[in-house]
Design a protein around this motif. Structure first.
Motif, PDB file in Angstrom:
ATOM      1  N   LEU A 250       0.828  -1.205   0.000  1.00  0.00           N
ATOM      2  CA  LEU A 250       0.000   0.000   0.000  1.00  0.00           C
ATOM      3  C   LEU A 250       0.867   1.261   0.000  1.00  0.00           C
ATOM      4  O   LEU A 250       0.650   2.185  -0.787  1.00  0.00           O
ATOM      5  CB  LEU A 250      -0.920  -0.007   1.223  1.00  0.00           C
ATOM      6  N   ILE A 251       1.857   1.312   0.871  1.00  0.00           N
ATOM      7  CA  ILE A 251       2.709   2.497   0.971  1.00  0.00           C
ATOM      8  C   ILE A 251       3.543   2.672  -0.302  1.00  0.00           C
ATOM      9  O   ILE A 251       3.604   3.756  -0.887  1.00  0.00           O
ATOM     10  CB  ILE A 251       3.619   2.409   2.206  1.00  0.00           C
ATOM     11  N   GLY A 252       4.188   1.589  -0.744  1.00  0.00           N
ATOM     12  CA  GLY A 252       5.028   1.684  -1.935  1.00  0.00           C
ATOM     13  C   GLY A 252       4.229   2.040  -3.168  1.00  0.00           C
ATOM     14  O   GLY A 252       4.634   2.912  -3.961  1.00  0.00           O
ATOM     15  N   THR A 253       3.087   1.390  -3.372  1.00  0.00           N
ATOM     16  CA  THR A 253       2.259   1.679  -4.535  1.00  0.00           C
ATOM     17  C   THR A 253       1.687   3.079  -4.455  1.00  0.00           C
ATOM     18  O   THR A 253       1.610   3.791  -5.470  1.00  0.00           O
ATOM     19  CB  THR A 253       1.119   0.649  -4.647  1.00  0.00           C
ATOM     20  N   GLY A 254       1.273   3.509  -3.253  1.00  0.00           N
ATOM     21  CA  GLY A 254       0.714   4.845  -3.111  1.00  0.00           C
ATOM     22  C   GLY A 254       1.695   5.920  -3.532  1.00  0.00           C
ATOM     23  O   GLY A 254       1.346   6.847  -4.284  1.00  0.00           O
ATOM     24  N   ILE A 255       2.937   5.819  -3.072  1.00  0.00           N
ATOM     25  CA  ILE A 255       3.944   6.819  -3.433  1.00  0.00           C
ATOM     26  C   ILE A 255       4.276   6.736  -4.926  1.00  0.00           C
ATOM     27  O   ILE A 255       4.363   7.762  -5.613  1.00  0.00           O
ATOM     28  CB  ILE A 255       5.208   6.631  -2.572  1.00  0.00           C
ATOM     29  N   ALA A 256       4.447   5.513  -5.442  1.00  0.00           N
ATOM     30  CA  ALA A 256       4.760   5.361  -6.866  1.00  0.00           C
ATOM     31  C   ALA A 256       3.632   5.914  -7.736  1.00  0.00           C
ATOM     32  O   ALA A 256       3.878   6.545  -8.772  1.00  0.00           O
ATOM     33  CB  ALA A 256       4.996   3.885  -7.186  1.00  0.00           C
ATOM     34  N   THR A 257       2.403   5.688  -7.321  1.00  0.00           N
ATOM     35  CA  THR A 257       1.246   6.167  -8.082  1.00  0.00           C
ATOM     36  C   THR A 257       1.195   7.690  -8.099  1.00  0.00           C
ATOM     37  O   THR A 257       0.929   8.310  -9.129  1.00  0.00           O
ATOM     38  CB  THR A 257      -0.047   5.591  -7.495  1.00  0.00           C
ATOM     39  N   PRO A 288      -3.257  -3.878  -3.062  1.00  0.00           N
ATOM     40  CA  PRO A 288      -2.114  -4.751  -2.770  1.00  0.00           C
ATOM     41  C   PRO A 288      -2.350  -6.223  -3.064  1.00  0.00           C
ATOM     42  O   PRO A 288      -1.423  -7.020  -2.935  1.00  0.00           O
ATOM     43  CB  PRO A 288      -1.880  -4.524  -1.275  1.00  0.00           C
ATOM     44  N   VAL A 289      -3.577  -6.624  -3.451  1.00  0.00           N
ATOM     45  CA  VAL A 289      -3.873  -8.018  -3.793  1.00  0.00           C
ATOM     46  C   VAL A 289      -4.436  -8.043  -5.209  1.00  0.00           C
ATOM     47  O   VAL A 289      -5.352  -7.284  -5.534  1.00  0.00           O
ATOM     48  CB  VAL A 289      -4.885  -8.638  -2.811  1.00  0.00           C
ATOM     49  N   SER A 290      -3.871  -8.917  -6.064  1.00  0.00           N
ATOM     50  CA  SER A 290      -4.287  -8.957  -7.458  1.00  0.00           C
ATOM     51  C   SER A 290      -4.107 -10.368  -8.024  1.00  0.00           C
ATOM     52  O   SER A 290      -3.056 -10.982  -7.795  1.00  0.00           O
ATOM     53  CB  SER A 290      -3.455  -7.953  -8.261  1.00  0.00           C
ATOM     54  N   PRO A 291      -5.098 -10.932  -8.736  1.00  0.00           N
ATOM     55  CA  PRO A 291      -6.348 -10.274  -9.111  1.00  0.00           C
ATOM     56  C   PRO A 291      -7.408 -10.261  -8.029  1.00  0.00           C
ATOM     57  O   PRO A 291      -8.361  -9.503  -8.130  1.00  0.00           O
ATOM     58  CB  PRO A 291      -6.830 -11.090 -10.312  1.00  0.00           C
ATOM     59  N   GLY A 292      -7.276 -11.113  -6.995  1.00  0.00           N
ATOM     60  CA  GLY A 292      -8.327 -11.090  -5.999  1.00  0.00           C
ATOM     61  C   GLY A 292      -8.181 -12.131  -4.912  1.00  0.00           C
ATOM     62  O   GLY A 292      -7.098 -12.655  -4.663  1.00  0.00           O
ATOM     63  N   ILE A 293      -9.305 -12.436  -4.298  1.00  0.00           N
ATOM     64  CA  ILE A 293      -9.376 -13.222  -3.068  1.00  0.00           C
ATOM     65  C   ILE A 293      -9.900 -14.619  -3.387  1.00  0.00           C
ATOM     66  O   ILE A 293     -10.943 -14.765  -4.029  1.00  0.00           O
ATOM     67  CB  ILE A 293     -10.310 -12.514  -2.056  1.00  0.00           C
ATOM     68  N   ALA A 294      -9.191 -15.645  -2.938  1.00  0.00           N
ATOM     69  CA  ALA A 294      -9.544 -17.024  -3.285  1.00  0.00           C
ATOM     70  C   ALA A 294     -10.612 -17.591  -2.359  1.00  0.00           C
ATOM     71  O   ALA A 294     -10.555 -17.419  -1.140  1.00  0.00           O
ATOM     72  CB  ALA A 294      -8.308 -17.906  -3.242  1.00  0.00           C
ATOM     73  N   ARG A 295     -11.557 -18.275  -2.949  1.00  0.00           N
ATOM     74  CA  ARG A 295     -12.548 -19.077  -2.237  1.00  0.00           C
ATOM     75  C   ARG A 295     -12.687 -20.411  -2.968  1.00  0.00           C
ATOM     76  O   ARG A 295     -12.207 -20.562  -4.106  1.00  0.00           O
ATOM     77  CB  ARG A 295     -13.910 -18.364  -2.175  1.00  0.00           C
ATOM     78  N   ILE A 386      10.699   0.404 -12.419  1.00  0.00           N
ATOM     79  CA  ILE A 386      10.200  -0.032 -11.114  1.00  0.00           C
ATOM     80  C   ILE A 386       9.878  -1.523 -11.186  1.00  0.00           C
ATOM     81  O   ILE A 386       9.026  -1.948 -11.971  1.00  0.00           O
ATOM     82  CB  ILE A 386       8.943   0.753 -10.713  1.00  0.00           C
ATOM     83  N   ARG A 387      10.568  -2.326 -10.400  1.00  0.00           N
ATOM     84  CA  ARG A 387      10.297  -3.758 -10.353  1.00  0.00           C
ATOM     85  C   ARG A 387       9.097  -4.014  -9.450  1.00  0.00           C
ATOM     86  O   ARG A 387       9.062  -3.581  -8.301  1.00  0.00           O
ATOM     87  CB  ARG A 387      11.505  -4.533  -9.818  1.00  0.00           C
ATOM     88  N   ARG A 388       8.115  -4.740  -9.982  1.00  0.00           N
ATOM     89  CA  ARG A 388       6.920  -5.055  -9.206  1.00  0.00           C
ATOM     90  C   ARG A 388       6.888  -6.531  -8.857  1.00  0.00           C
ATOM     91  O   ARG A 388       7.420  -7.358  -9.597  1.00  0.00           O
ATOM     92  CB  ARG A 388       5.652  -4.676  -9.982  1.00  0.00           C
ATOM     93  N   ARG A 389       6.275  -6.829  -7.739  1.00  0.00           N
ATOM     94  CA  ARG A 389       6.135  -8.222  -7.320  1.00  0.00           C
ATOM     95  C   ARG A 389       5.195  -8.937  -8.278  1.00  0.00           C
ATOM     96  O   ARG A 389       4.080  -8.475  -8.510  1.00  0.00           O
ATOM     97  CB  ARG A 389       5.544  -8.303  -5.909  1.00  0.00           C
ATOM     98  N   PRO A 390       5.609 -10.071  -8.832  1.00  0.00           N
ATOM     99  CA  PRO A 390       4.693 -10.835  -9.684  1.00  0.00           C
ATOM    100  C   PRO A 390       3.704 -11.611  -8.836  1.00  0.00           C
ATOM    101  O   PRO A 390       3.982 -11.967  -7.696  1.00  0.00           O
ATOM    102  CB  PRO A 390       5.632 -11.776 -10.444  1.00  0.00           C
ATOM    103  N   GLY A 391       2.522 -11.845  -9.386  1.00  0.00           N
ATOM    104  CA  GLY A 391       1.580 -12.715  -8.696  1.00  0.00           C
ATOM    105  C   GLY A 391       0.619 -11.988  -7.788  1.00  0.00           C
ATOM    106  O   GLY A 391       0.358 -10.798  -7.927  1.00  0.00           O
ATOM    107  N   GLY A 392       0.100 -12.732  -6.807  1.00  0.00           N
ATOM    108  CA  GLY A 392      -1.051 -12.284  -6.038  1.00  0.00           C
ATOM    109  C   GLY A 392      -0.826 -11.128  -5.101  1.00  0.00           C
ATOM    110  O   GLY A 392      -1.777 -10.425  -4.751  1.00  0.00           O
ATOM    111  N   LEU A 393       0.393 -10.906  -4.615  1.00  0.00           N
ATOM    112  CA  LEU A 393       0.679  -9.780  -3.733  1.00  0.00           C
ATOM    113  C   LEU A 393       1.361  -8.705  -4.557  1.00  0.00           C
ATOM    114  O   LEU A 393       2.517  -8.836  -4.943  1.00  0.00           O
ATOM    115  CB  LEU A 393       1.547 -10.226  -2.553  1.00  0.00           C
ATOM    116  N   ARG A 394       0.630  -7.635  -4.844  1.00  0.00           N
ATOM    117  CA  ARG A 394       1.071  -6.658  -5.844  1.00  0.00           C
ATOM    118  C   ARG A 394       1.649  -5.405  -5.190  1.00  0.00           C
ATOM    119  O   ARG A 394       1.025  -4.806  -4.307  1.00  0.00           O
ATOM    120  CB  ARG A 394      -0.125  -6.286  -6.730  1.00  0.00           C
TER     121      ARG A 394
END
Length: 407
Positions: A250-257, A288-295, A386-394
């Motif tokens: 959240l903090i990193g993406t907020g500042i980058a955005t 911070p979660v992408s694409p979403g929440i698993a059920r 800017i290197r971004r985390r791949p996968g579910g935690l964005r």
């Protein structure tokens, strides 16, 4: 609809990792529930639209327990001897266990209790910035966005300062997501280290209890018998991990955005009262979660008119739904003054993120203080760098910046 051809979410493609939203938009336009293939070849059903996602998050036919999944590849990612321990937490449980476990820690995360943490969070934030302000440059993930929430959750739980880097390293080993799922051997080794560490920490709290959340959980385990030893270990693990990783993003993406939207950055600098709304917009725009929440479907279910079979993995696409134009006007535009911003980044229903008040407060303090204390803040690389985390935690893995040095 069951004959849909699944769409691959291409985590190995840097362009997708940097900006998955064009593909998400196409999936949403194609239909309310779309079959996708995620890391490791796992087939899932992605809920793409806001109202459907909101309903699915409260649908008791969709379980949070991974053991309800029909695809055994999900469980095979976990060490077989440790599955019960790793899954005995409130994130991966349903009522009545979820209700009991959540009640044990909910008082520590109320809005009132979290508000009382503001002075300490501000002090930690200022201390981290004091270390970089004289230099005129920093990595705002490694130097700031990461150590802030790690310190906050560690102090809340009573984790000694010299032990925090270890659990952070083991967490990274277990949660690393790329084009393929983590190596089970690496996950197993990291979990064994984490379990041994958490067990030792619990023993230390038994011998010398303190005024911290973990000491309270140990008392609930020993004196009141309200959770098992496996549940206690899983609870501590969950709080350590969930207590920092999404807030870092959240903090990193907020500042980058903000740095990518100078008009919005200037607006926020000129009116800091907009900060709480800006945090909500960062969470909606690029959560911070992408694409979403698993059920996992307990039975054959119908979602938005689409038949989903029992045992299927259902991804409730918060990152997709939070740009649904039927819910958010002009959804691909960042607008820190946006009103009625009820995003799904923290979930909904009984599993709504327990740490949401703390994450919001940390985000507000971190971003607000950085903007105030780092004049001339700018990226030290272009946006593609800017290197971004791949996968579910964005979120960004690093965020190199420059600014006007200060004292």
């Amino acid at each position: 609809m069951s004959e849909q051809q699944p769409t691959l979410l291409p985590y190995a493609d840097p362009a997708f990792v940097a900006d998955p939203f064009p593909l998400y938009r196409q999936l949403r336009e194609d239909g309310p529930v779309r079959r996708v293939v995620v890391a490791g070849g796992l087939d899932a059903w992605l809920v793409t639209r806001y109202e459907d996602g909101l309903a699915a998050l409260s649908d008791s036919r969709l379980s949070s327990d991974v053991r309800d999944a029909s695809d055994s590849r999900i469980l095979r990612q976990l060490p077989e001897t440790e599955r019960d321990s790793m899954l005995s937490n409130m994130l991966r449980s349903d009522p009545p266990d979820h209700t009991r476990l959540r009640r044990l820690v909910s008082k520590a995360f109320t809005a009132r209790r979290v508000a009382g943490m503001r002075p300490r969070i501000q002090a930690i934030t200022d201390g981290l910035l004091d270390a970089v302000v004289p230099s005129g440059h920093a990595d705002l993930v490694a130097d700031f966005a990461l150590p802030l929430p790690v310190t906050v959750i560690s102090e809340l739980l009573g984790v000694p300062v010299d032990e925090r880097r270890d659990f952070q390293h083991w967490t990274d080993q277990m949660l690393r997501r790329g084009a393929e799922p983590p190596d089970p051997a690496v996950v197993n080794e990291a979990w064994q280290h984490m379990r041994a560490y958490v067990t030792g920490l619990i023993h230390a709290k038994r011998a010398h209890p303190g005024d911290d959340l973990l000491s309270g959980l140990v008392t609930a385990r020993d004196a009141e018998q309200r959770l098992s030893e496996d549940e206690l270990i899983a609870m501590v693990f969950l709080l350590l991990v969930a207590g920092y990783i999404t807030t870092v993003n959240l903090i990193g993406t907020g500042i980058a955005t903000l740095l990518a939207h100078p008009g919005q950055l200037d607006l926020l600098r000129s009116d800091p009262e907009l900060l709480p709304g800006a945090i909500e917009e960062f969470l909606r725009y690029d959560g911070p979660v992408s694409p979403g929440i698993a059920r996992f479907a307990r039975e054959d279910v119908e979602i938005a008119g689409v038949a989903v079979p029992r045992g299927a993995t259902v991804l409730i696409g918060s990152a997709v739904a939070d740009r649904d134009p039927k819910r958010f006007p002009d959804p691909d535009r960042l607008d820190i003054t946006r009103q009625d911003n009820a995003h799904l980044a923290f979930g909904h229903g009984i599993h709504y993120c327990l740490g949401a008040p703390l994450a919001r407060l940390e985000g507000q303090i971190a971003i607000g203080t950085a903007l105030r204390r780092l004049p001339g803040l700018a990226l030290a690389t272009d946006r593609d760098g800017i290197r971004r985390r791949p996968g579910g935690l964005r979120g960004p893995e690093s965020l190199p910046v420059t600014f006007t040095p200060g004292g």
